[in-house]
Design an enzyme around this catalytic site. Sequence first.
Site, short mmCIF file in Angstrom:
data_model
loop_
_atom_site.label_atom_id
_atom_site.label_comp_id
_atom_site.label_asym_id
_atom_site.label_seq_id
_atom_site.Cartn_x
_atom_site.Cartn_y
_atom_site.Cartn_z
N GLY A 91 0.78 -1.24 0.00
CA GLY A 91 0.00 0.00 0.00
C GLY A 91 0.80 1.28 0.00
O GLY A 91 0.38 2.29 -0.55
N GLU A 123 3.27 4.89 5.74
CA GLU A 123 2.08 4.06 5.62
C GLU A 123 1.04 4.71 4.71
O GLU A 123 0.96 5.94 4.62
CB GLU A 123 1.45 3.85 7.01
CG GLU A 123 1.94 2.59 7.71
CD GLU A 123 1.24 1.32 7.21
OE1 GLU A 123 0.75 1.31 6.05
OE2 GLU A 123 1.17 0.36 7.99
N ASP A 124 0.26 3.88 4.06
CA ASP A 124 -0.85 4.39 3.25
C ASP A 124 -2.00 4.82 4.15
O ASP A 124 -2.46 5.94 4.12
CB ASP A 124 -1.32 3.32 2.25
CG ASP A 124 -1.51 1.94 2.89
OD1 ASP A 124 -1.25 1.78 4.10
OD2 ASP A 124 -1.90 1.01 2.17
N ASP A 149 -5.74 2.19 10.06
CA ASP A 149 -7.15 1.89 10.31
C ASP A 149 -7.33 1.57 11.79
O ASP A 149 -7.57 2.45 12.61
CB ASP A 149 -7.57 0.73 9.40
CG ASP A 149 -9.06 0.46 9.45
OD1 ASP A 149 -9.76 1.11 10.23
OD2 ASP A 149 -9.53 -0.42 8.70
N PHE A 178 -14.33 2.10 3.64
CA PHE A 178 -13.33 1.46 2.81
C PHE A 178 -13.05 2.31 1.57
O PHE A 178 -13.97 2.69 0.86
CB PHE A 178 -13.78 0.06 2.41
CG PHE A 178 -12.66 -0.79 1.89
CD1 PHE A 178 -11.79 -1.43 2.77
CD2 PHE A 178 -12.45 -0.92 0.53
CE1 PHE A 178 -10.73 -2.20 2.30
CE2 PHE A 178 -11.40 -1.69 0.05
CZ PHE A 178 -10.54 -2.33 0.94
N VAL A 179 -11.78 2.61 1.33
CA VAL A 179 -11.41 3.42 0.18
C VAL A 179 -10.34 2.71 -0.65
O VAL A 179 -9.66 1.81 -0.14
CB VAL A 179 -10.89 4.81 0.61
CG1 VAL A 179 -12.01 5.64 1.23
CG2 VAL A 179 -9.72 4.69 1.58
N ASP A 194 -5.87 -1.04 -2.14
CA ASP A 194 -6.51 -1.97 -3.05
C ASP A 194 -7.82 -2.50 -2.52
O ASP A 194 -8.11 -2.46 -1.33
CB ASP A 194 -5.60 -3.18 -3.29
CG ASP A 194 -5.56 -4.11 -2.07
OD1 ASP A 194 -5.25 -3.62 -0.97
OD2 ASP A 194 -5.85 -5.31 -2.23
N ARG A 206 -4.90 -0.05 -6.99
CA ARG A 206 -3.74 0.59 -6.34
C ARG A 206 -3.16 1.70 -7.22
O ARG A 206 -2.54 2.63 -6.73
CB ARG A 206 -2.62 -0.43 -6.09
CG ARG A 206 -2.96 -1.51 -5.06
CD ARG A 206 -1.67 -2.25 -4.72
NE ARG A 206 -1.92 -3.52 -4.06
CZ ARG A 206 -2.09 -3.66 -2.74
NH1 ARG A 206 -2.05 -2.60 -1.97
NH2 ARG A 206 -2.29 -4.84 -2.21
P1 IMP Z 1 -4.70 -1.69 10.67
O1 IMP Z 1 -4.33 -0.25 10.92
O2 IMP Z 1 -3.88 -2.67 11.43
O3 IMP Z 1 -6.18 -1.93 10.85
O4 IMP Z 1 -4.42 -2.08 9.15
C1 IMP Z 1 -4.20 -1.15 8.17
C2 IMP Z 1 -4.06 -1.88 6.85
O5 IMP Z 1 -5.33 -2.38 6.43
C3 IMP Z 1 -3.60 -0.94 5.77
O6 IMP Z 1 -2.20 -0.91 5.65
C4 IMP Z 1 -4.29 -1.52 4.53
O7 IMP Z 1 -3.51 -2.54 3.98
C5 IMP Z 1 -5.56 -2.10 5.08
N1 IMP Z 1 -6.66 -1.12 4.96
C6 IMP Z 1 -7.26 -0.44 5.96
N2 IMP Z 1 -8.23 0.36 5.51
C7 IMP Z 1 -8.25 0.21 4.17
C8 IMP Z 1 -9.05 0.79 3.11
O8 IMP Z 1 -9.94 1.64 3.33
N3 IMP Z 1 -8.77 0.37 1.85
C9 IMP Z 1 -7.80 -0.55 1.58
N4 IMP Z 1 -7.03 -1.11 2.53
C10 IMP Z 1 -7.25 -0.74 3.81
MG MG Z 2 -0.67 -0.87 4.50
#
Ligand code: IMP
Ligand code: MG
Length: 183
Positions: free
Chosen positions: A47, A102-103, A106, A155-156, A162, A168
């Site tokens: 990402g 980071e992208d 969440d 979700f985006v 992706d 992506r």
């Molecule tokens: P978390 O912060 O551990 O919940 O995980 C974050 C990861 O979940 C990100 O690096 C993405 O790979 C994936 N992710 C979370 N939200 C999204 C979204 O809205 N679209 C696509 N991937 C997402």
């Molecule tokens: Mg990621």
Amino acid sequence: MSRAVPPEIAEILISEQEIQDKIAVMAKAIDEDYCGKEILLVGVLKGAVMVMADLARALETPVSMEFMAVSSYGSSTSSSGVVRILKDLDREISDRHVLVVEDVIDSGLTLNWLLRNMRSRGPASVEVCALLRKPEAAKVDVPVKYVGFDIASEFVVGYGLDYAERYRDLPFVGRLKPEVYAG
Ligand code: IMP
Ligand code: MG
């Protein structure tokens, strides 16, 4: 000339121009904070590739780049916080100024794990730069120094993000039409 928007996109939430403007602003802040130092950018595959590429080119500060691939156990839409390393860093990071790129953050669980992992390797400093942050991320106390946009819990896709490995490559961040998930 910009590309056609795929028909599966319901709405563009953050335009290409808005993303690029924000990256320039973040790069300026980072340049000021790291004046006279070198940065080791650590991107989390896949990402973060777009943010990595654009941020690295926007920075005046000398950088090197490392990539890590991790996978969190759990369903595809929620992470458990238990992380497996699929690809580790190629080099040691001791005494380096690490900036994790980071992208999106969440739940923050992946990042929380990653930061502990980075700190155990003895870097000079560790900070985080994320293009997007969702409100859930606030639940775990992960210190993110540079944030592009705070967005709602939805979700985006696009700009590295992706759905089933697609989208992506889009230069913007957008929302998919509901029928895409149903299909
Ligand atoms: P978390 O912060 O551990 O919940 O995980 C974050 C990861 O979940 C990100 O690096 C993405 O790979 C994936 N992710 C979370 N939200 C999204 C979204 O809205 N679209 C696509 N991937 C997402
Ligand atoms: Mg990621």
